[in-house]
Design a protein around this motif. Structure first.
Motif, PDB file in Angstrom:
ATOM      1  N   LEU A 207       0.919  -1.329  -0.053  1.00 54.11           N
ATOM      2  CA  LEU A 207      -0.016  -0.193   0.185  1.00 54.11           C
ATOM      3  C   LEU A 207       0.888   1.136  -0.079  1.00 54.11           C
ATOM      4  O   LEU A 207       0.555   2.254  -0.742  1.00 54.11           O
ATOM      5  N   ALA A 208       1.897   1.271   0.772  1.00 53.42           N
ATOM      6  CA  ALA A 208       2.858   2.402   0.778  1.00 53.42           C
ATOM      7  C   ALA A 208       3.514   2.663  -0.779  1.00 53.42           C
ATOM      8  O   ALA A 208       3.662   3.681  -0.897  1.00 53.42           O
ATOM      9  N   ASN A 224       4.572  -2.503  19.168  1.00 55.66           N
ATOM     10  CA  ASN A 224       5.827  -2.686  18.858  1.00 55.66           C
ATOM     11  C   ASN A 224       6.526  -1.816  17.891  1.00 55.66           C
ATOM     12  O   ASN A 224       7.530  -2.352  17.170  1.00 55.66           O
ATOM     13  N   GLY A 225       6.007  -0.704  17.552  1.00 53.72           N
ATOM     14  CA  GLY A 225       6.318   0.145  16.293  1.00 53.72           C
ATOM     15  C   GLY A 225       6.161  -0.433  15.054  1.00 53.72           C
ATOM     16  O   GLY A 225       6.957  -0.193  13.837  1.00 53.72           O
ATOM     17  N   VAL A 226       5.044  -1.238  14.727  1.00 54.51           N
ATOM     18  CA  VAL A 226       4.714  -1.783  13.530  1.00 54.51           C
ATOM     19  C   VAL A 226       3.891  -0.807  12.858  1.00 54.51           C
ATOM     20  O   VAL A 226       2.973  -0.045  13.634  1.00 54.51           O
ATOM     21  N   VAL A 227       4.103  -0.344  11.628  1.00 60.53           N
ATOM     22  CA  VAL A 227       3.481   0.297  10.709  1.00 60.53           C
ATOM     23  C   VAL A 227       2.298  -0.205  10.116  1.00 60.53           C
ATOM     24  O   VAL A 227       2.102  -1.514   9.729  1.00 60.53           O
ATOM     25  N   THR A 228       1.137   0.601  10.342  1.00 63.15           N
ATOM     26  CA  THR A 228      -0.127  -0.206  10.013  1.00 63.15           C
ATOM     27  C   THR A 228      -0.753   0.529   8.777  1.00 63.15           C
ATOM     28  O   THR A 228      -0.083   1.590   8.167  1.00 63.15           O
ATOM     29  N   VAL A 277     -12.312  -1.177   6.624  1.00 62.75           N
ATOM     30  CA  VAL A 277     -11.840  -0.131   5.929  1.00 62.75           C
ATOM     31  C   VAL A 277     -11.278  -0.459   4.493  1.00 62.75           C
ATOM     32  O   VAL A 277     -11.039   0.224   3.631  1.00 62.75           O
ATOM     33  N   THR A 278     -10.367  -1.597   4.692  1.00 65.05           N
ATOM     34  CA  THR A 278      -9.649  -2.092   3.415  1.00 65.05           C
ATOM     35  C   THR A 278     -10.531  -2.478   2.373  1.00 65.05           C
ATOM     36  O   THR A 278     -10.424  -2.003   1.181  1.00 65.05           O
ATOM     37  N   SER A 279     -11.670  -3.235   2.621  1.00 70.48           N
ATOM     38  CA  SER A 279     -12.566  -3.470   1.518  1.00 70.48           C
ATOM     39  C   SER A 279     -13.295  -2.394   1.028  1.00 70.48           C
ATOM     40  O   SER A 279     -13.395  -2.205  -0.162  1.00 70.48           O
ATOM     41  N   ALA A 280     -13.662  -1.504   1.962  1.00 69.45           N
ATOM     42  CA  ALA A 280     -14.558  -0.381   1.386  1.00 69.45           C
ATOM     43  C   ALA A 280     -13.629   0.248   0.387  1.00 69.45           C
ATOM     44  O   ALA A 280     -14.101   1.091  -0.432  1.00 69.45           O
ATOM     45  N   PHE A 281     -12.202   0.497   0.525  1.00 70.21           N
ATOM     46  CA  PHE A 281     -11.477   1.334  -0.238  1.00 70.21           C
ATOM     47  C   PHE A 281     -10.755   0.706  -1.149  1.00 70.21           C
ATOM     48  O   PHE A 281      -9.602   1.309  -1.866  1.00 70.21           O
ATOM     49  N   THR A 282     -10.953  -0.516  -1.349  1.00 66.51           N
ATOM     50  CA  THR A 282     -10.103  -1.279  -2.381  1.00 66.51           C
ATOM     51  C   THR A 282     -10.871  -1.944  -3.417  1.00 66.51           C
ATOM     52  O   THR A 282     -10.560  -1.952  -4.653  1.00 66.51           O
ATOM     53  N   ALA A 283     -12.468  -2.283  -3.166  1.00 70.63           N
ATOM     54  CA  ALA A 283     -13.143  -2.988  -3.668  1.00 70.63           C
ATOM     55  C   ALA A 283     -14.125  -1.918  -4.068  1.00 70.63           C
ATOM     56  O   ALA A 283     -15.063  -1.472  -3.246  1.00 70.63           O
ATOM     57  N   PRO A 284     -14.638  -1.699  -5.570  1.00 67.61           N
ATOM     58  CA  PRO A 284     -15.798  -0.711  -5.806  1.00 67.61           C
ATOM     59  C   PRO A 284     -17.006  -1.362  -5.643  1.00 67.61           C
ATOM     60  O   PRO A 284     -17.382  -2.610  -6.250  1.00 67.61           O
ATOM     61  N   LEU A 423     -18.534  -5.631   1.631  1.00 69.02           N
ATOM     62  CA  LEU A 423     -17.795  -7.060   1.402  1.00 69.02           C
ATOM     63  C   LEU A 423     -16.977  -7.379   2.380  1.00 69.02           C
ATOM     64  O   LEU A 423     -16.232  -6.683   2.733  1.00 69.02           O
ATOM     65  N   ASN A 424     -16.949  -8.729   2.631  1.00 69.51           N
ATOM     66  CA  ASN A 424     -15.808  -9.462   3.540  1.00 69.51           C
ATOM     67  C   ASN A 424     -14.607  -9.311   2.469  1.00 69.51           C
ATOM     68  O   ASN A 424     -14.759  -9.823   1.403  1.00 69.51           O
TER      69      ASN A 424
END
Length: 490
Positions: A207-208, A224-228, A277-284, A423-424
């Protein structure tokens, strides 16, 4: 010095395993044992909640519980020791010093190592509880990344702003280390010899790259400092204008704490939020609706309840909605598909793993019935009943929520007519089943009271166009209007 020879092995540390394919943490919900209890190989010692489900953990060896490192309600990183067992069996050394504290270098040595298995977590064994920690052999890393070469240097972590208070965590219940788990066994100059690239999972890195964001410039907020993903989107978003600050009236300021309740976002709720959030902004998404007369199906439900083939299983309208959807997908198999972004391919599936959205006290989960397309109606009823009962008891396994292809969400049980379901992730469609209500309806040329409902079908427009989605939804409605089509079309 730590001794790893077999004759001296006695105190064993059981580490938090990765029970959900790459998860980085889990919350301890309940302990089933206490200090001084005798445990045996395979005995369940606690229940933990991951981002996917609640899971019971068995211990892989015999002995006496010497120490419990974390209390109930504590979120623990994968690979961190959570309990110490005296393999000698007499419990004579069952003190808090056995195997070192949770914040010691010894216990954090391989806290995030990638090879932790759910069924057989590695045991860290020492000859005596007071033995000093051994020289670090490898550094702890995020699950799934392996160990980076020791010659690399680590980017210094950004410190929290001085005006932000640290969370008030009881030290007696959570003996947390003073440094992140990835650096628990490093000190001084060695701490600067850690991995230099920011911690992030492959989908986050992808994504980045798509958004043109340099991970090194992103402030991580994950464990632990993981980028989300949220960190990446926050870095890509333009800075928002700050609203004018208005002083609150004095009476409200005095009672502000009592007027709000804050609930930590973790476990299943956190995973659900990220997935949506992932589903709403990746799948139309496209959603279509149909309202129809379901009276005949409701009569069939009553008949099936008296059929011997359905003895001992629950029969309801959701069962026939599920069967109607399976028949519609059989008639239009191209709607049962997935989008492979990496390979730039559409994957058509010849099987249907039917997801059923279930609301639980821990949040919304979507377990699925594997190979639902091959099941007879009584088999589908039994599988549906088992799925719902398991979800209600909070015992749904992570495996039961993976590999879904399409989903049904029954919003009608709440009296809701319909909705626009999201969508799931990874699935092509989701069907919302609304409330069944007695309404005036034109039936055989006359207005009569009939049982009416509304279905809403959301689908991924990259996979399913308007015509195909309309055909699938129309077929489901047609079957439920005339359930004899289950025979002629199925």
């Amino acid at each position: 010095m730590t001794t790893m020879t077999a004759p001296a092995q006695r105190f064993r540390e059981f580490r938090m395993p990765d029970v959900g394919e790459g998860l980085t943490e889990a919350e301890i919900l309940k302990w089933y044992v206490a200090v001084g209890d005798t445990v045996t190989d395979g005995q369940v010692i606690c229940e933990v909640e991951t981002a996917k489900a609640a899971v019971e953990l068995p211990i892989p060896y015999d002995g006496v519980v010497s120490e419990i490192r974390f209390g109930e309600g504590t979120t623990v990183d994968v690979g961190t020791p959570i309990i110490v067992v005296d393999a000698g069996g007499d419990g004579s050394a069952g003190s808090a010093d056995s195997g070192g504290s949770a914040g010691s270098a010894d216990s954090g040595g391989s806290a995030g190592s990638a090879g932790v298995a759910a069924s057989e977590p590695p045991a860290v064994e020492t000859s005596a509880p007071e033995a000093p920690p051994a020289e670090p052999k490898r550094q702890a890393v995020l699950v799934g990344y392996g160990v980076a070469p020791s010659a690399t240097t680590r980017r210094p972590r950004k410190q929290a702003a001085p005006d932000v208070p640290a969370p008030d965590v009881p030290t007696a219940a959570v003996p947390a280390p003073s440094v992140p788990a990835q650096a628990a066994e490093l000190n001084g100059h060695d701490r600067a010899a850690a991995v230099d690239r920011p911690l992030a999972k492959p989908p986050v890195r992808k994504l980045a790259k798509e958004l043109g964001i340099d991970l090194a410039t992103v402030v991580p907020t994950g464990p632990n400092g993981v980028v989300t993903r949220e960190d990446i989107r926050a870095a890509a978003a333009p800075p928002a204008a700050l609203p004018p600050v208005t002083a609150a009236p004095e009476p409200f300021a005095a009672t502000a704490g009592a007027r709000e309740t804050r609930i930590p976002i973790k476990g299943v709720r956190k995973a659900t939020a990220q997935a949506m959030v992932t589903s709403a902004f990746t799948a139309p998404h496209v959603t279509e609706f149909v309202t129809f007369d379901i009276t005949r199906t409701m009569k069939l439900v009553q008949e099936l309840k008296e059929d011997r083939a359905f003895t001992g299983v629950r029969v309801g309208p959701l069962l026939l909605v599920a069967k109607a959807l399976l028949v519609a997908l059989k008639r239009h198999p191209e709607a049962n598909a997935a989008w492979d972004e990496a390979a730039q391919e559409i994957v058509h599936k010849s099987y249907v793993n039917l997801g059923i959205a279930a609301a639980t006290p821990r949040g919304l989960i979507v377990p699925n019935i594997k190979d639902a397309h091959d099941k007879t109606l009584p088999e589908l009823a039994a599988a549906l009943g088992e799925l719902v009962a398991t979800a209600r008891d909070g015992k749904t396994s992570p495996a039961a929520m993976q590999g879904g292809t399409v989903t049904i969400t029954n919003v009608g049980v709440f009296g809701v007519d319909t909705g626009t379901p999201i969508l799931n992730p990874g699935e092509s469609a989701i069907l919302a089943f609304g409330a069944i209500k007695l309404q005036p309806w034109v039936h055989k040329g006359k207005v009569k009271p009939r049982q009416v409902t509304t279905l809403a079908l959301s689908f991924d427009h990259r996979l399913v166009d308007g015509e195909l989605g309309s055909r699938v939804l129309a077929d489901v409605a047609a079957i439920l209007e005339q359930p004899k089509r289950l025979l002629t079309w199925g």
